[in-house]
Write a protein that holds these residues in place. Sequence first.
Motif, PDB file in Angstrom:
ATOM      1  N   ASN A 196       0.812  -1.219   0.000  1.00  0.00           N
ATOM      2  CA  ASN A 196       0.000   0.000   0.000  1.00  0.00           C
ATOM      3  C   ASN A 196       0.844   1.267   0.000  1.00  0.00           C
ATOM      4  OD1 ASN A 196      -2.715  -1.120   0.112  1.00  0.00           O
ATOM      5  ND2 ASN A 196      -2.136  -1.854   2.153  1.00  0.00           N
ATOM      6  N   THR A 211      -0.921  -6.750   7.847  1.00  0.00           N
ATOM      7  CA  THR A 211      -1.874  -5.701   8.218  1.00  0.00           C
ATOM      8  C   THR A 211      -2.066  -5.544   9.718  1.00  0.00           C
ATOM      9  OG1 THR A 211      -3.721  -7.259   8.045  1.00  0.00           O
ATOM     10  CG2 THR A 211      -3.168  -5.970   6.082  1.00  0.00           C
ATOM     11  N   GLY A 312      -3.770   0.894   6.138  1.00  0.00           N
ATOM     12  CA  GLY A 312      -3.169   0.778   4.816  1.00  0.00           C
ATOM     13  C   GLY A 312      -3.250   2.051   4.021  1.00  0.00           C
ATOM     14  N   ALA A 313      -3.554   3.164   4.684  1.00  0.00           N
ATOM     15  CA  ALA A 313      -3.750   4.427   3.968  1.00  0.00           C
ATOM     16  C   ALA A 313      -2.703   5.477   4.304  1.00  0.00           C
ATOM     17  CB  ALA A 313      -5.135   4.988   4.288  1.00  0.00           C
TER      18      ALA A 313
END
Length: 461
Positions: A196, A211, A312-313
């Motif tokens: 990501n 994650t 994930g951003a």
Amino acid sequence: MKSFTIKALAVAAASVCGSAAFAGTATVPAGVTTYAVEALTSTTAVTLPALSYKMGVARTSAQDFTVVIKPVGGSTFDGTVCNSAKPATVAAAAVNDITVSLKRASSTECAYEVDITNAAGSDTNLVMNFTGLKLTAHSLASGGTEKVTVGLWDLGETARIDNSADLTVTVANAGQAVTILSGTDTGTTANVDDTNGPLFGFVAQNNDSATTAAAAFVVSNNPNGYKIADGVTAYDLANVNHATKVSVTMTGDFDGATLTNGAVTGVSVAPMNGAAAVTVTGTTSAKFDLLPANFNASTVNQVVNVSFVASGAKSLGTARFFGVSAVVDSVVGADETVANSNFWTWDANAIELRSAFFNNADDFVRFFFQNVGSAAGYSATCQAEAGQTVTYGTAKTGTLINGMTMVLAKDICSFSGGKRGAITFVINAPAKNVKGVFQQAVNGLSAGYIPLERPYAGKTY
């Protein structure tokens, strides 16, 4: 002047030198009781362990005597239990038959008359056990030590017997039953190669996935079996009569965790038994309660598993530190705070270098990097002033060779207005290998240099 034979002198000397061997002794046969400070206040009535006195001299049937027991150092007795604490009557034995009666009872002493009821008298095997004495004021709630004195007197209490002074006996002390064990989980690494984006997830290792990062802290539930006020029962976080809850606060940086309606929801905990709901305030504090049902029985450590799910951003950075503190809400004693200020630390397979200012005016505004290790990839993130947007160029990502690498600022990014901003480089290399500096020499004028800062301490600095 009288003369003595050598034999008579020897007997007399042996009698004097050996007199200490006949002194009585006061002991706590079951051992000193340790009480849990979480179960007490300074005025909680505490039942002491049995106190035993063994005579050091023989007594005839006409030599009844008095035993006086006193608390020490300003502590006080529960005078109402002095009578029930007296030794039981002993009868029909060859020797050492006694009857004990209460002479006085108060907060400062328990005094007893001991009558020798066997015509043969008593010998040095006479043992008296005082069971169930209680303190009603003491230092145990603050972790103190309690003692009592035992003195033997004739019936008129004008002359001592058996010992020339009171004997002092330690009967109780206290300690902290609940702790959060020290130790740091260092197994989490933010991954510069996350799909990501750089440092948007974790290296899949130990108990972590790409994650989700996982760690645990341990609440130690009275491993030493410290007692409540009755002197018998171990304090236990699993017992609703001992504690109502343990309120936990976990502190750290939760930015970058998954969100639901703008609130952080990517932080969860899993106690050994049951579940606990987590409330995250902002991005720095997560709170939850552990209830008695979450705990196993006393002396069993309670493992609390913690999970952090990345959104994930955004980048998670190259280092984070998490601490935990907990307030033990005891039913009787004062609330107690236990903590581990650093139970979980993250590192990264990368470092960050930052500058709070740079400009991209022309070809003389540059970043220089020294890399003493293997070639390493980098990624840059620019921050603009309010109201402006960032457009990235070809040098947003690149490679720092072994040696020196120069990167033109204007090739990294530009701004919708103006020529200045701030910048962060994420570099896939150990911190010890790379240094960086920003050079400003607008229009070829005299150059100025700003060293790039490493924002994290420890091994990533």
